[in-house]
Design a protein around this motif. Structure first.
Motif, PDB file in Angstrom:
ATOM      1  N   MET A  64      84.740  54.465  52.865  1.00 50.18           N
ATOM      2  CA  MET A  64      83.399  54.015  52.434  1.00 50.18           C
ATOM      3  C   MET A  64      82.953  52.833  53.304  1.00 50.18           C
ATOM      4  O   MET A  64      83.777  51.991  53.652  1.00 50.18           O
ATOM      5  CB  MET A  64      83.480  53.571  50.973  1.00 50.18           C
ATOM      6  N   GLU A  65      81.659  52.779  53.649  1.00 52.88           N
ATOM      7  CA  GLU A  65      81.221  51.657  54.495  1.00 52.88           C
ATOM      8  C   GLU A  65      81.337  50.339  53.717  1.00 52.88           C
ATOM      9  O   GLU A  65      81.401  50.320  52.489  1.00 52.88           O
ATOM     10  CB  GLU A  65      79.797  51.884  55.016  1.00 52.88           C
ATOM     11  N   LYS A  66      81.379  49.250  54.495  1.00 56.38           N
ATOM     12  CA  LYS A  66      81.550  47.949  53.857  1.00 56.38           C
ATOM     13  C   LYS A  66      80.342  47.611  52.980  1.00 56.38           C
ATOM     14  O   LYS A  66      79.262  48.164  53.157  1.00 56.38           O
ATOM     15  CB  LYS A  66      81.773  46.885  54.924  1.00 56.38           C
ATOM     16  N   LEU A  67      80.575  46.692  52.068  1.00 55.79           N
ATOM     17  CA  LEU A  67      79.567  46.332  51.067  1.00 55.79           C
ATOM     18  C   LEU A  67      78.658  45.214  51.572  1.00 55.79           C
ATOM     19  O   LEU A  67      79.141  44.136  51.926  1.00 55.79           O
ATOM     20  CB  LEU A  67      80.289  45.859  49.793  1.00 55.79           C
ATOM     21  N   ILE A  68      77.374  45.488  51.571  1.00 57.32           N
ATOM     22  CA  ILE A  68      76.394  44.436  51.903  1.00 57.32           C
ATOM     23  C   ILE A  68      76.028  43.710  50.614  1.00 57.32           C
ATOM     24  O   ILE A  68      75.650  44.348  49.625  1.00 57.32           O
ATOM     25  CB  ILE A  68      75.112  45.040  52.522  1.00 57.32           C
ATOM     26  N   ILE A  69      76.161  42.389  50.649  1.00 54.13           N
ATOM     27  CA  ILE A  69      75.731  41.591  49.487  1.00 54.13           C
ATOM     28  C   ILE A  69      74.498  40.781  49.890  1.00 54.13           C
ATOM     29  O   ILE A  69      74.514  40.050  50.881  1.00 54.13           O
ATOM     30  CB  ILE A  69      76.839  40.647  48.983  1.00 54.13           C
ATOM     31  N   THR A  70      73.446  40.960  49.125  1.00 55.59           N
ATOM     32  CA  THR A  70      72.224  40.168  49.299  1.00 55.59           C
ATOM     33  C   THR A  70      72.172  39.120  48.201  1.00 55.59           C
ATOM     34  O   THR A  70      72.481  39.420  47.042  1.00 55.59           O
ATOM     35  CB  THR A  70      70.970  41.066  49.182  1.00 55.59           C
ATOM     36  N   ALA A  71      71.779  37.914  48.584  1.00 58.03           N
ATOM     37  CA  ALA A  71      71.553  36.884  47.575  1.00 58.03           C
ATOM     38  C   ALA A  71      70.058  36.600  47.491  1.00 58.03           C
ATOM     39  O   ALA A  71      69.428  36.235  48.493  1.00 58.03           O
ATOM     40  CB  ALA A  71      72.307  35.611  47.939  1.00 58.03           C
ATOM     41  N   ALA A  72      69.517  36.821  46.301  1.00 61.28           N
ATOM     42  CA  ALA A  72      68.098  36.524  46.035  1.00 61.28           C
ATOM     43  C   ALA A  72      68.101  35.162  45.350  1.00 61.28           C
ATOM     44  O   ALA A  72      68.200  35.069  44.128  1.00 61.28           O
ATOM     45  CB  ALA A  72      67.499  37.603  45.147  1.00 61.28           C
ATOM     46  N   ILE A  73      68.043  34.113  46.160  1.00 60.68           N
ATOM     47  CA  ILE A  73      68.460  32.787  45.694  1.00 60.68           C
ATOM     48  C   ILE A  73      67.453  32.061  44.813  1.00 60.68           C
ATOM     49  O   ILE A  73      67.808  31.108  44.138  1.00 60.68           O
ATOM     50  CB  ILE A  73      68.830  31.862  46.881  1.00 60.68           C
ATOM     51  N   CYS A  74      66.209  32.508  44.825  1.00 60.91           N
ATOM     52  CA  CYS A  74      65.163  31.646  44.276  1.00 60.91           C
ATOM     53  C   CYS A  74      64.113  32.398  43.453  1.00 60.91           C
ATOM     54  O   CYS A  74      63.767  31.994  42.351  1.00 60.91           O
ATOM     55  CB  CYS A  74      64.549  30.956  45.493  1.00 60.91           C
ATOM     56  N   GLY A  75      63.609  33.516  44.024  1.00 64.11           N
ATOM     57  CA  GLY A  75      62.567  34.262  43.331  1.00 64.11           C
ATOM     58  C   GLY A  75      61.295  33.435  43.194  1.00 64.11           C
ATOM     59  O   GLY A  75      61.172  32.339  43.758  1.00 64.11           O
ATOM     60  N   ALA A  76      60.361  33.976  42.437  1.00 62.42           N
ATOM     61  CA  ALA A  76      59.079  33.291  42.255  1.00 62.42           C
ATOM     62  C   ALA A  76      58.854  32.926  40.799  1.00 62.42           C
ATOM     63  O   ALA A  76      57.991  32.120  40.476  1.00 62.42           O
ATOM     64  CB  ALA A  76      57.942  34.186  42.745  1.00 62.42           C
ATOM     65  N   GLU A  77      59.625  33.536  39.916  1.00 56.50           N
ATOM     66  CA  GLU A  77      59.332  33.375  38.485  1.00 56.50           C
ATOM     67  C   GLU A  77      60.328  32.460  37.765  1.00 56.50           C
ATOM     68  O   GLU A  77      59.967  31.760  36.826  1.00 56.50           O
ATOM     69  CB  GLU A  77      59.318  34.744  37.791  1.00 56.50           C
ATOM     70  N   VAL A  78      61.594  32.475  38.211  1.00 51.84           N
ATOM     71  CA  VAL A  78      62.627  31.702  37.514  1.00 51.84           C
ATOM     72  C   VAL A  78      62.454  30.208  37.844  1.00 51.84           C
ATOM     73  O   VAL A  78      62.008  29.857  38.938  1.00 51.84           O
ATOM     74  CB  VAL A  78      64.026  32.254  37.925  1.00 51.84           C
ATOM     75  N   THR A  79      62.759  29.347  36.883  1.00 56.05           N
ATOM     76  CA  THR A  79      62.528  27.902  37.086  1.00 56.05           C
ATOM     77  C   THR A  79      63.787  27.099  36.750  1.00 56.05           C
ATOM     78  O   THR A  79      64.758  27.634  36.211  1.00 56.05           O
ATOM     79  CB  THR A  79      61.401  27.383  36.173  1.00 56.05           C
ATOM     80  N   LYS A  80      63.706  25.814  37.044  1.00 53.90           N
ATOM     81  CA  LYS A  80      64.828  24.912  36.723  1.00 53.90           C
ATOM     82  C   LYS A  80      65.045  24.834  35.212  1.00 53.90           C
ATOM     83  O   LYS A  80      66.092  24.385  34.766  1.00 53.90           O
ATOM     84  CB  LYS A  80      64.576  23.519  37.302  1.00 53.90           C
ATOM     85  N   GLU A  81      64.033  25.223  34.430  1.00 57.92           N
ATOM     86  CA  GLU A  81      64.255  25.266  32.983  1.00 57.92           C
ATOM     87  C   GLU A  81      65.229  26.390  32.604  1.00 57.92           C
ATOM     88  O   GLU A  81      65.989  26.264  31.652  1.00 57.92           O
ATOM     89  CB  GLU A  81      62.945  25.447  32.231  1.00 57.92           C
ATOM     90  N   HIS A  82      65.196  27.460  33.371  1.00 60.92           N
ATOM     91  CA  HIS A  82      66.160  28.542  33.134  1.00 60.92           C
ATOM     92  C   HIS A  82      67.551  28.132  33.625  1.00 60.92           C
ATOM     93  O   HIS A  82      68.562  28.469  33.016  1.00 60.92           O
ATOM     94  CB  HIS A  82      65.750  29.823  33.869  1.00 60.92           C
ATOM     95  N   ASN A  83      67.571  27.445  34.773  1.00 60.91           N
ATOM     96  CA  ASN A  83      68.839  27.012  35.368  1.00 60.91           C
ATOM     97  C   ASN A  83      68.508  25.866  36.325  1.00 60.91           C
ATOM     98  O   ASN A  83      67.759  26.060  37.284  1.00 60.91           O
ATOM     99  CB  ASN A  83      69.492  28.181  36.131  1.00 60.91           C
TER     100      ASN A  83
END
Ligand code: KMH
Ligand code: ZN
Length: 275
Positions: A1-20
């Motif tokens: 099986m080909e190697k695993l690509i991991i993407t990090a979606a670090i910020c987004g537009a909707e999540v806030t510091k109140e969530h984390n």
């Protein structure tokens, strides 16, 4: 099986510091979160940017600043700006980061409800326009689909020549308005794309790690990050995007799948290698 690509979606537009409180807003915070994810094993950073007060923006200058700061820490990482931006942005606003000629960018392939009164608008003509503008700059689209019908739209636009083969899909599953995140749903999505395509899954909220585990086993790829989920496990807020990526790396190891470096990810996705 080909190697695993991991993407990090670090910020987004909707999540806030109140969530984390670790959700990054400033250029420095964004670069640090990208670095934590990269160190842990992410080869792609799916990038949204914010102003210092947390307001999402698609401003090209802000993207440029953030991309420079990320490359300074992670020289070989693949940066994939969002052209989705935030709900309500205009097309021109959303398209700004492609003027920086990134290797990849997202191409959202359909309109969907986004919870409450929010509608994430992507009409067919918009998709064609975005795709043609990315093609003209040699930018590989990551085809974001929130439902099965969006796969069919992408296939139709591929047949008409607007989206090039091989296509790379990101199944975003568990959005309030899109397809849910059950195992059956993921199998249905993965079986619905043309042979020769690649895919990854971004499970939203509680779907993140179960769907990541399935993708590891099925030969797909994985996206995690604060954009989709801020918890490391039930009730435990992740301290960084790096912790979320590290969990995927552990799962992959246990399940016998090796993790791709950025240049290995480029080879899998048909992107030019970076020296
Ligand atoms: N923020 C969402 C409205 C993308 O990055 O292309 C859209 C989104 C998709 O995040
Ligand atoms: Zn996004």
């Amino acid at each position: 099986m080909e190697k695993l690509i991991i993407t990090a979606a670090i910020c987004g537009a909707e999540v806030t510091k109140e969530h984390n409180p670790s959700v990054p807003y400033t250029v420095e915070e964004i670069a640090n979160e990208a670095y934590e994810a990269y160190k842990a094993g992410a080869s792609i950073i799916h990038l949204h940017v914010r102003y210092d007060d947390g307001t999402p923006t698609q401003d090209a200058k802000r993207f440029e600043e953030c991309m420079k700061a990320i490359y300074a820490k992670c020289p070989d990482v693949i940066i994939q700006p969002s052209t989705g931006g935030a709900v309500g942005m205009t097309n021109d606003e959303r398209l700004q980061p492609i003027t920086l000629n990134p290797e990849m960018a997202t191409l959202d392939c359909g309109t969907c409800n986004f919870g409450g009164d929010e509608i994430f608008v992507n009409t067919e003509n918009m998709i064609i326009d975005f795709a043609e503008k990315m093609n003209a700059r040699g930018i590989k689209p990551e085809i974001e689909v929130f439902d099965k019908g969006m796969i069919d739209s992408a296939i139709r636009l591929n047949k008409k020549g607007y989206i090039k083969s091989p296509m790379h899909f990101d199944f975003v599953m568990g959005v309030n308005g899109g397809i849910s995140g059950t195992p059956r749903d993921l199998i249905f999505m993965a079986e619905s794309i043309p042979q020769g395509s690649t895919w990854m899954v971004a499970g939203v909220g509680r779907f993140e790690f179960p769907l990541a585990s399935m993708a590891i086993i099925m030969g797909g790829h994985v996206r995690v990050g604060f954009e989709d989920n801020v918890y490391l496990s039930k009730g435990v807020v992740a301290k960084s995007n790096g912790e979320l990526v590290a969990k995927v790396v552990r799962l992959a190891k246990e399940l016998g799948r090796e993790v791709a470096t950025p240049n290995e990810a480029r080879a899998i996705l048909g992107l030019a290698p970076k020296a």
